[in-house]
Enzyme design. Structure first.
Site, PDB file in Angstrom:
ATOM      1  N   ASP A 127       0.813  -1.232   0.000  1.00 34.58           N
ATOM      2  CA  ASP A 127       0.000   0.000   0.000  1.00 34.58           C
ATOM      3  C   ASP A 127       0.843   1.277   0.000  1.00 34.58           C
ATOM      4  O   ASP A 127       0.328   2.351  -0.289  1.00 34.58           O
ATOM      5  CB  ASP A 127      -0.918   0.028   1.234  1.00 34.58           C
ATOM      6  CG  ASP A 127      -1.811  -1.197   1.325  1.00 34.58           C
ATOM      7  OD1 ASP A 127      -2.088  -1.782   0.268  1.00 34.58           O
ATOM      8  OD2 ASP A 127      -2.218  -1.556   2.440  1.00 34.58           O
ATOM      9  N   GLN A 274      -2.558  -8.663  -6.933  1.00 36.64           N
ATOM     10  CA  GLN A 274      -1.583  -7.572  -6.781  1.00 36.64           C
ATOM     11  C   GLN A 274      -0.480  -7.892  -5.788  1.00 36.64           C
ATOM     12  O   GLN A 274       0.542  -7.217  -5.744  1.00 36.64           O
ATOM     13  CB  GLN A 274      -2.301  -6.297  -6.295  1.00 36.64           C
ATOM     14  CG  GLN A 274      -3.247  -5.724  -7.310  1.00 36.64           C
ATOM     15  CD  GLN A 274      -4.284  -4.811  -6.655  1.00 36.64           C
ATOM     16  OE1 GLN A 274      -4.117  -3.617  -6.638  1.00 36.64           O
ATOM     17  NE2 GLN A 274      -5.343  -5.391  -6.134  1.00 36.64           N
TER      18      GLN A 274
END
Ligand code: F6P
Length: 342
Positions: A127, A274
């Site tokens: 992130d 991802q």
């Protein structure tokens, strides 16, 4: 010295590069010994560990995930958790711990430092929302995977005159969305830092279509919220750190866009794709640099620190700095992505 390593929280491409970096320099240069706890703090609480040698960490640089396994276990949610950590360290004869993780894992690390346990942390998250470091490893890989997906979705969107909504991860930060949206040429990017107005989104798409473009790509971060609404999630359960499981805003957007504009819409949620697979070169290098710096810090007794990237340099910062506030998307990055909208 004998040192324990663990990987906690969501896995992340580049974790194995860190483990390899710590062990390689730690054994070859300092003559240390290592154990790797299985599945994050869960393995420390159960004292489940393996010896980490040069042989055990060979051939792992290019491998995604973590050879140690991971979990979202929080020792502070388990009765007597801290005592179990001390016990595991005593039984294994450990002088220090190197937890590799995000906000949650490093939050535990910081509390343990306050209790007198020698710890050096390594930041990890796709992130890129950890304060104290400019980038975390795993982020570039996730952005590349999302960009490749957007490229593919572009061609099918174009063939079918569709609006395609691509949902990416990132929790409450829009780093992955803004970077992959910029790299993939998205027409709209929605991030948590800028609550969106669905009318404005639809108007932008109408304008674009009126100019003769018959398809559009909307990249939405899983944590994006409408201006007048609340966080959308398909899930209710919270993890041991109190985080709600995100995902599903793209479902709502697909429906709203199709109903309001009349353009055919489809959504794709990229999800854990991802986080999986081979780390890109950048993340292998950053992970290796973090690992090497972490073992230097432990060897010097520089505890309570986290290794970090500042500009192009690897530095050490107090763990508390990393945990102050999440690092939200830099406004300038979003403004650059915005230049290419519509
Ligand atoms: O923090 C990394 C992350 O991949 C977030 O982007 C996402 O919200 C979350 O972890 C998913 O976690 P889990 O592995 O528990 O599904």
């Amino acid at each position: 010295m004998r040192i324990g390593i663990l990987t906690g929280g969501g896995d992340c491409p580049g974790l194995n590069a860190v483990i390899r970096g710590i062990v390689r320099k730690g054994i070859n240069q300092y003559g240390h010994e290592f154990v790797g706890f299985r599945h994050g703090w869960a393995g420390v609480l159960k004292n489940e560990a393996v010896e980490l040698t040069n042989a055990a960490t060979r051939g792992i640089l290019h491998r995604g995930g973590t050879i140690l396994g991971s979990s979202r276990t929080n020792p502070y949610k388990v009765e007597g958790g801290v005592d179990l950590v001390r016990e595991a360290m005593r039984e294994r004869g450990l002088n220090a711990l190197i937890p590799i993780g995000g906000e949650d894992t490093l939050g535990v690390a910081r509390k343990l430092v306050d209790e007198g346990i020698p710890v050096v942390g390594v930041p990890k998250t796709i992130d890129n929302d950890l304060a104290g470091t400019d980038f975390t490893f795993g982020f570039q890989t996730a952005v590349q995977i999302a960009t490749d997906a957007i490229d593919r979705l572009h061609t099918t969107a174009e063939s079918h005159n569709r609006v395609i909504v691509v949902e990416v991860m990132g929790r409450h930060a829009g780093w992955i969305a803004a970077y992959s949206g910029l790299a993939g040429g998205a027409d709209v990017v929605l991030v948590p830092e800028r609550p969106f107005d669905i009318d404005e989104v639809c108007e932008r798409l109408r304008r674009r279509h009126a100019l003769g473009r018959n398809f559009s790509i909307v990249v939405v971060a899983e944590g994006a919220t409408p201006k007048d609404g609340t966080l959308h999630s398909e899930f209710e359960a919270k993890d041991a750190f109190g985080h709600v499981r995100l995902g599903g805003i793209a479902i709502e957007l697909e429906r709203e866009i199709e109903q309001r504009t009349g353009f055919e819409a489809r959504m794709t949620i990229l999800g854990h794709v991802q986080r999986g697979g081979t780390p890109c070169a950048y993340d292998r290098v950053l992970g290796s640099r973090f690992g090497v710096e972490a073992i230097d810090a432990v060897s010097e007794g520089d505890y309570g620190k986290m290794v970090a990237l500042r500009g192009t340099e690897i530095v050490r910062v107090p763990l508390s700095e990393a945990l102050a506030e999440p690092k939200l998307l830099a406004p300038k990055v979003f403004e650059t992505a915005e230049v290419f909208f519509g």
